[in-house]
Scaffold this active site. Structure first.
Site, mmCIF file in Angstrom:
data_model
loop_
_atom_site.group_PDB
_atom_site.id
_atom_site.type_symbol
_atom_site.label_atom_id
_atom_site.label_comp_id
_atom_site.label_asym_id
_atom_site.label_seq_id
_atom_site.Cartn_x
_atom_site.Cartn_y
_atom_site.Cartn_z
ATOM 1 N N LYS A 183 76.026 65.194 55.613
ATOM 2 C CA LYS A 183 76.771 65.196 56.873
ATOM 3 C C LYS A 183 78.256 64.997 56.614
ATOM 4 O O LYS A 183 78.704 63.905 56.266
ATOM 5 C CB LYS A 183 76.291 64.107 57.831
ATOM 6 C CG LYS A 183 76.829 64.410 59.244
ATOM 7 C CD LYS A 183 76.917 63.220 60.157
ATOM 8 C CE LYS A 183 78.155 62.388 59.995
ATOM 9 N NZ LYS A 183 79.417 63.059 60.348
ATOM 10 N N GLU A 258 80.312 53.618 48.957
ATOM 11 C CA GLU A 258 81.681 53.576 48.419
ATOM 12 C C GLU A 258 82.584 53.363 49.624
ATOM 13 O O GLU A 258 82.716 54.248 50.464
ATOM 14 C CB GLU A 258 81.982 54.883 47.674
ATOM 15 C CG GLU A 258 83.121 54.745 46.700
ATOM 16 C CD GLU A 258 84.428 55.197 47.300
ATOM 17 O OE1 GLU A 258 85.099 54.338 47.937
ATOM 18 O OE2 GLU A 258 84.766 56.369 47.156
ATOM 19 N N CYS A 292 90.837 55.476 49.693
ATOM 20 C CA CYS A 292 90.182 54.167 49.652
ATOM 21 C C CYS A 292 90.729 53.309 48.511
ATOM 22 O O CYS A 292 90.747 52.088 48.607
ATOM 23 C CB CYS A 292 88.681 54.308 49.568
ATOM 24 S SG CYS A 292 88.178 55.526 48.367
ATOM 25 N N GLU A 378 92.544 46.950 55.707
ATOM 26 C CA GLU A 378 92.824 48.299 55.224
ATOM 27 C C GLU A 378 93.482 49.099 56.349
ATOM 28 O O GLU A 378 92.957 49.171 57.458
ATOM 29 C CB GLU A 378 91.523 48.974 54.797
ATOM 30 C CG GLU A 378 91.782 50.300 54.112
ATOM 31 C CD GLU A 378 90.507 50.970 53.613
ATOM 32 O OE1 GLU A 378 89.493 50.920 54.323
ATOM 33 O OE2 GLU A 378 90.544 51.553 52.509
HETATM 34 P P1 ADP Z 1 86.809 56.465 59.522
HETATM 35 O O1 ADP Z 1 86.720 55.207 60.332
HETATM 36 O O2 ADP Z 1 87.872 56.414 58.519
HETATM 37 O O3 ADP Z 1 86.764 57.728 60.317
HETATM 38 P P2 ADP Z 1 84.052 56.282 59.024
HETATM 39 O O4 ADP Z 1 83.508 55.275 58.086
HETATM 40 O O5 ADP Z 1 83.949 56.049 60.481
HETATM 41 O O6 ADP Z 1 85.528 56.513 58.612
HETATM 42 O O7 ADP Z 1 83.423 57.708 58.724
HETATM 43 C C1 ADP Z 1 82.902 58.134 57.515
HETATM 44 C C2 ADP Z 1 81.653 58.962 57.798
HETATM 45 O O8 ADP Z 1 80.690 58.137 58.423
HETATM 46 C C3 ADP Z 1 81.839 60.144 58.737
HETATM 47 O O9 ADP Z 1 81.038 61.234 58.288
HETATM 48 C C4 ADP Z 1 81.340 59.609 60.055
HETATM 49 O O10 ADP Z 1 80.877 60.627 60.925
HETATM 50 C C5 ADP Z 1 80.187 58.751 59.598
HETATM 51 N N1 ADP Z 1 79.794 57.699 60.539
HETATM 52 C C6 ADP Z 1 80.547 57.026 61.422
HETATM 53 N N2 ADP Z 1 79.813 56.159 62.141
HETATM 54 C C7 ADP Z 1 78.539 56.259 61.685
HETATM 55 C C8 ADP Z 1 77.305 55.614 62.003
HETATM 56 N N3 ADP Z 1 77.236 54.676 62.948
HETATM 57 N N4 ADP Z 1 76.200 55.982 61.315
HETATM 58 C C9 ADP Z 1 76.265 56.905 60.352
HETATM 59 N N5 ADP Z 1 77.382 57.567 60.014
HETATM 60 C C10 ADP Z 1 78.509 57.250 60.664
#
Ligand code: ADP
Length: 484
Positions: A183, A258, A292, A378
């Site tokens: 994804k 990560e 990161c 961060e």
């Molecule tokens: P940022 O906050 O920098 O956008 P995220 O950690 O939210 O980074 O996003 C990294 C990935 O995790 C993306 O592919 C996002 O769609 C996915 N993501 C965000 N929230 C969830 C969740 N609750 N469960 C699974 N995947 C998620």
């Protein structure tokens, strides 16, 4: 600054499930903007649980079927073929990456795409080198291990290096014989779906790689909590990493994470100050600070603070921020309006002059105390905190005073000091007189709340294999414990 040019009509993309490009079951789509202009760059199919279920079923079928019957050599050849197709299309992929993510074309061309090719190439070679062991057990027994794939892997990736993160995840998983549901981040779905076209062209059996674009709370959450996933790999924020680990705990799915960082980049008075200034720039302004392992806490030995800060400021002011498609641009826009607003909340007075794009200027906070929020949280943008220290002990104590432990840098001519620091710092990667160096052969990953598991290098194979121990009796005699 150079002004980004308006877009043509939006590109359109479907999900990649079981070897086919298909609409979402709901027929929903979402728009991904070009961060340099705010205009819609692409309309992309929006997966949710129903599509994730389909993709996982396809990955399961492929794992139990064709993929498990394919020889390691043929798997390796497919990965190598894929690396060559990516290399063939690198210029076009780099341009799409820049339009979707906003990173300068110089970066996508010379850093991201070569890294993608390198990772597929490197792990192609590993396919035929994943081996078990024979164990010298006592008695008339033969004991050996088989190193087997984990199974169906869910992989959730972020938007800062979209295609490179796909490569870090897919290459070792496939080399080890797993199948995948990937994804991408909703902000940057395009190049993963372009990669799907090349996966098709390379001739991977259907269902081995499935790509479901959609939002984290829907598609991502459905993947992380799926009962038929054997392993989940995630790169992203520490906050979401915790949600993933909780969701995975419900099914005891194996997890690797990560996550975030707040890396110390340390400048001693004995460093080559020009090099250190360049290293500080690379540490925090590369990729608009959306890294990161960014060196966001710059520790400077007190006696060179003024000299360093003067030169750092002068150089930061000269960074060419602007149209990411311009080859001379060093910093493009931040990835999204949401990210831009998050960064602005740290430094509202620095509202930039740009029109519709999500641009932010390089920013330096001086006289920061390591306990301040700006030094602990961060930011994920081009915002650095400069902190002073007097000696090695104080430095180590402050540098380690963080919940994170992904990376660290040190600038010094003193080799004893450099290696002492490398040993004392609680971080998964240490750079001495350099910063942001990476290679497909070298492990990358975090200590503390920066996550667990190591990507790249042979260590990545540990994430995607499991060990089976096989015992064989060589004596031909009955066990006898309960009598003959
Ligand atoms: P940022 O906050 O920098 O956008 P995220 O950690 O939210 O980074 O996003 C990294 C990935 O995790 C993306 O592919 C996002 O769609 C996915 N993501 C965000 N929230 C969830 C969740 N609750 N469960 C699974 N995947 C998620």
């Amino acid at each position: 600054m150079s002004t980004p040019q308006p877009q043509t009509t939006p590109r359109r993309y479907q999900l990649f499930i079981d070897g086919q490009f298909v609409d979402a079951e709901s027929s929903k789509t979402f728009a991904t903007p070009n961060p340099a202009t705010g205009e819609t760059f692409a309309e992309v199919a929006e997966a949710d649980k129903a599509d994730v279920d389909k993709a996982v079923a396809a990955a399961r079928k492929a794992f139990e079927g064709k993929w498990s019957k394919m020889s390691a050599r043929d798997r390796g050849r497919l990965l190598y073929k894929l690396s060559q197709l990516i290399e063939r299309d690198a210029a076009q992929l780099a341009e799409l990456e820049t339009r979707d993510n906003g990173k300068p074309i110089k970066e996508s061309t010379y850093i991201d795409l070569p890294g993608v090719v390198e990772n597929f190439e490197y792990f192609a070679g590993w396919s035929t080198k994943i081996e078990g062991e024979t164990i010298p057990v006592p008695g008339q027994m033969f004991n050996y291990t088989l190193r087997e794939p984990v199974g169906v892997c869910g992989q959730i990736i972020p938007w800062n290096f979209p295609l490179l993160m796909a490569a870090w995840k897919l290459a070792p998983a496939l080399a080890a014989g797993n199948t995948v549901v990937l994804k991408p981040a909703e902000q940057t779905p395009v190049t993963a779906l372009e990669l799907a076209k090349l996966i098709q062209e390379a001739g991977f059996p259907e269902g081995v790689v499935n790509i479901v674009t959609g939002y984290g709370e829907t598609a991502g959450a459905a993947l992380a909590s799926h009962k038929d996933i054997d392993k989940i790999a995630f790169t992203g924020s520490t906050e979401v990493g915790k949600l993933i680990a909780k969701a995975a705990a419900e099914n005891l799915t194996k997890v690797s994470l990560e996550l975030g960082g707040k890396a110390p980049n340390v400048i001693f008075a004995d460093a080559d100050i020009d090099q250190a200034v360049n290293g500080a720039m690379m540490g925090i302004f590369f990729n608009q600070g959306q890294v990161c392992c960014a060196g966001s806490r710059i520790f400077v030995e007190e006696k060179v603070k003024d000299e360093f800060l003067g030169r750092f400021k002068e150089k930061a002011e000269k960074v060419k921020v602007g149209d990411p498609m311009d080859k001379a641009t060093l910093m493009g826009p931040q990835v999204s309006a949401e990210q831009l607003n998050r960064i602005k909340s740290w430094s509202p007075q620095l509202d930039p002059q740009f029109q519709n794009g999500y641009f932010f200027q390089p920013t330096i906070f001086s006289d920061v105390d390591n306990k301040m929020r700006v030094a602990q949280e961060e930011i994920f943008g081009p915002v650095s905190s400069v902190i002073t220290f007097k000696d090695d002990d104080e430095l180590i104590q402050k540098a380690n005073d963080t919940i994170y432990g992904l990376s660290a840098g040190i600038w010094t001519q003193n080799i004893t000091r450099a290696h002492r620091f490398a040993k004392a710092i609680k971080a998964g990667v240490v750079w001495i007189n350099t910063y942001n160096m990476m290679n497909a052969a070298s492990p990358f990953g975090g200590y503390k709340q920066s996550g667990y598991g190591r990507e790249m290098g042979k260590h990545a194979l540990d994430l995607y294999t499991q060990v089976k121990s096989v015992w064989v009796d060589l004596s031909g005699k009955p066990i006898g414990w309960f009598g003959k």
